[in-house]
Scaffold this motif. Structure first.
Motif, PDB file in Angstrom:
ATOM      1  N   VAL A  10      52.599  26.756  32.141  1.00  0.00           N
ATOM      2  CA  VAL A  10      53.455  27.832  32.630  1.00  0.00           C
ATOM      3  C   VAL A  10      54.712  27.163  33.178  1.00  0.00           C
ATOM      4  N   ASN A  11      55.836  27.399  32.545  1.00  0.00           N
ATOM      5  CA  ASN A  11      57.078  26.727  32.916  1.00  0.00           C
ATOM      6  C   ASN A  11      58.145  27.734  33.322  1.00  0.00           C
ATOM      7  N   TRP A  12      59.247  27.198  33.817  1.00  0.00           N
ATOM      8  CA  TRP A  12      60.471  27.976  33.970  1.00  0.00           C
ATOM      9  C   TRP A  12      61.497  27.345  33.041  1.00  0.00           C
ATOM     10  N   ASP A  13      62.084  28.142  32.161  1.00  0.00           N
ATOM     11  CA  ASP A  13      62.998  27.639  31.134  1.00  0.00           C
ATOM     12  C   ASP A  13      64.449  27.919  31.496  1.00  0.00           C
ATOM     13  N   VAL A  14      65.287  26.928  31.251  1.00  0.00           N
ATOM     14  CA  VAL A  14      66.740  27.095  31.324  1.00  0.00           C
ATOM     15  C   VAL A  14      67.272  26.867  29.910  1.00  0.00           C
ATOM     16  N   THR A  15      67.802  27.910  29.304  1.00  0.00           N
ATOM     17  CA  THR A  15      68.280  27.821  27.929  1.00  0.00           C
ATOM     18  C   THR A  15      69.789  27.636  27.915  1.00  0.00           C
ATOM     19  N   LEU A  16      70.238  26.545  27.323  1.00  0.00           N
ATOM     20  CA  LEU A  16      71.660  26.250  27.182  1.00  0.00           C
ATOM     21  C   LEU A  16      72.042  26.405  25.717  1.00  0.00           C
ATOM     22  N   GLY A  39      56.746  28.045  28.608  1.00  0.00           N
ATOM     23  CA  GLY A  39      55.438  27.388  28.509  1.00  0.00           C
ATOM     24  C   GLY A  39      54.619  28.074  27.440  1.00  0.00           C
ATOM     25  N   SER A  40      54.012  27.296  26.543  1.00  0.00           N
ATOM     26  CA  SER A  40      53.337  27.884  25.385  1.00  0.00           C
ATOM     27  C   SER A  40      52.239  28.864  25.764  1.00  0.00           C
ATOM     28  N   ALA A  41      51.388  28.497  26.724  1.00  0.00           N
ATOM     29  CA  ALA A  41      50.299  29.407  27.095  1.00  0.00           C
ATOM     30  C   ALA A  41      50.853  30.705  27.651  1.00  0.00           C
ATOM     31  N   ASP A 240      54.925  30.300  19.306  1.00  0.00           N
ATOM     32  CA  ASP A 240      53.981  30.939  20.221  1.00  0.00           C
ATOM     33  C   ASP A 240      53.802  32.416  19.863  1.00  0.00           C
ATOM     34  N   ALA A 241      54.905  33.083  19.544  1.00  0.00           N
ATOM     35  CA  ALA A 241      54.823  34.488  19.139  1.00  0.00           C
ATOM     36  C   ALA A 241      54.031  34.615  17.842  1.00  0.00           C
ATOM     37  N   ALA A 291      62.973  31.861  24.825  1.00  0.00           N
ATOM     38  CA  ALA A 291      61.593  31.676  24.382  1.00  0.00           C
ATOM     39  C   ALA A 291      60.717  32.863  24.742  1.00  0.00           C
ATOM     40  N   ARG A 292      61.132  33.674  25.713  1.00  0.00           N
ATOM     41  CA  ARG A 292      60.328  34.796  26.161  1.00  0.00           C
ATOM     42  C   ARG A 292      60.915  36.118  25.664  1.00  0.00           C
ATOM     43  N   SER A 293      61.519  36.137  24.491  1.00  0.00           N
ATOM     44  CA  SER A 293      62.016  37.386  23.892  1.00  0.00           C
ATOM     45  C   SER A 293      60.843  38.053  23.195  1.00  0.00           C
ATOM     46  N   THR A 294      59.950  38.653  23.995  1.00  0.00           N
ATOM     47  CA  THR A 294      58.653  39.099  23.521  1.00  0.00           C
ATOM     48  C   THR A 294      58.755  40.349  22.653  1.00  0.00           C
TER      49      THR A 294
END
Length: 308
Positions: A10-16, A39-41, A240-241, A291-294
């Motif tokens: 479980v991560n926190w992502d910063v997308t540049l 985070g993949s999980a 992951d999706a 990464a979390r564009s679910t």
């Protein structure tokens, strides 16, 4: 009781977003910056929740602001966090995702506290009562323990070890898994005696090929899907999706057909439908930023209807 229990980072992502990925002695321009959970999980869990699958998570975060934001985002997505440890005095893992104009991704980061869950920390009852367990990259001993507990209770297991496959001994978790996800490089490493004693011919192996779709090898035959033609914006999290979409169809079909979707029951679900659905989940994620564009179940159904 959750239907799927995911385990790992479980991560926190910063997308540049950059004009190009930097090379040695070169400079790239930052076009935009955004932050979100990663985070993949956690990504798989959030996508499954968006596909209306009851999902829980095993992982760890720090007691800092990033950990709070990551947990809040997952809770809002509908993911059960009963298995997430909050560790005091240690930062949550942060990953910096560098994304160029073609959607290609490079990752920088620190592990933070995303591997604080040890085998002794596991709630075995929670694992045994799930319908399916999905493992991602994490401590090998924890992955192996979760796989043993689940398999011993008749719970099917899938595993997507990710980029660190070559650096860690995941042999026991891989040998116990009913479904293995890998990209083409990872699959080649597994099949070239990187993991002696692991025979992958008796299970389902899903090979992700990015924009070129994916292949599935089962004990009863192999299947391929070319993927969908989308303009990639950010490929982070698309794998992951993809895994979440495949698992969602595997479980839904397996319930209808009275099979569990494991290595002995490949005919219990429509492998080609699962592959198509998974590719749609991956394509929709790659066509959006972060990464979390679910993708939601409604969005996937609309996407598939528009492409046929």
């Amino acid at each position: 009781m959750v239907s799927v229990l995911t385990a790992g980072h479980v991560n926190w992502d910063v997308t540049l977003r950059l004009d190009r990925l930097p090379t040695p002695d070169a400079e790239a321009a930052i076009r935009s910056q955004r932050q979100s959970g990663g985070g993949s999980a956690a990504n798989v869990a959030a996508t499954l929740a968006g596909l209306d699958v009851e999902t829980g998570l095993i992982g760890s975060v720090g007691d800092d602001d990033n950990g709070l934001l990551a947990r809040r985002e997952l809770e809002e997505a509908g993911v059960s966090l009963d298995g997430v440890r909050i560790v005091e005095g240690t930062p949550t893992a942060v990953k910096y995702l560098l994304v160029d104009d073609d959607g290609e991704v490079a990752v920088l980061g620190n592990d933070g506290i995303n591997e604080a869950v040890a085998p002794d920390d596991l709630d075995e009852r929670r694992i045994r009562t799930a319908d399916h367990v999905h493992l991602t990259g994490q401590r090998p001993d924890t992955a192996a323990a979760i796989a043993r507990i689940a398999s011993g209770a008749g719970v099917t297991v899938s595993f997507d070890p990710g980029r660190r496959l070559g650096d860690r001994d995941y042999g026991e978790a891989l040998a116990t898994s009913d479904v293995v996800f890998a990209n083409d490089r990872e699959a080649e490493a597994m099949l070239e005696d990187e993991y002696p004693g692991s025979d992958f011919s008796d299970r389902i192996v899903v090979v992700k090929c990015g924009g070129d779709g994916a292949m599935v090898h089962t004990p009863n035959g192999s299947y391929a899907h070319p993927g969908f033609d989308v303009d990639p914006v950010d490929t982070a999290g698309s794998g992951d999706a993809f895994a979440a979409g495949f698992i969602a169809i595997m479980l839904a079909d397996g319930r209808r057909n009275g099979a569990d979707g494991g290595r002995e029951s490949a005919p219990g679900f429509d492998v080609e439908r699962a592959l198509e659905y998974a590719n749609a989940c991956g394509a929709l994620t790659a066509a959006q930023e972060g990464a979390r564009s679910t993708p939601t179940r409604a969005a996937i159904e609309t996407f598939l209807a528009d492409h046929f």
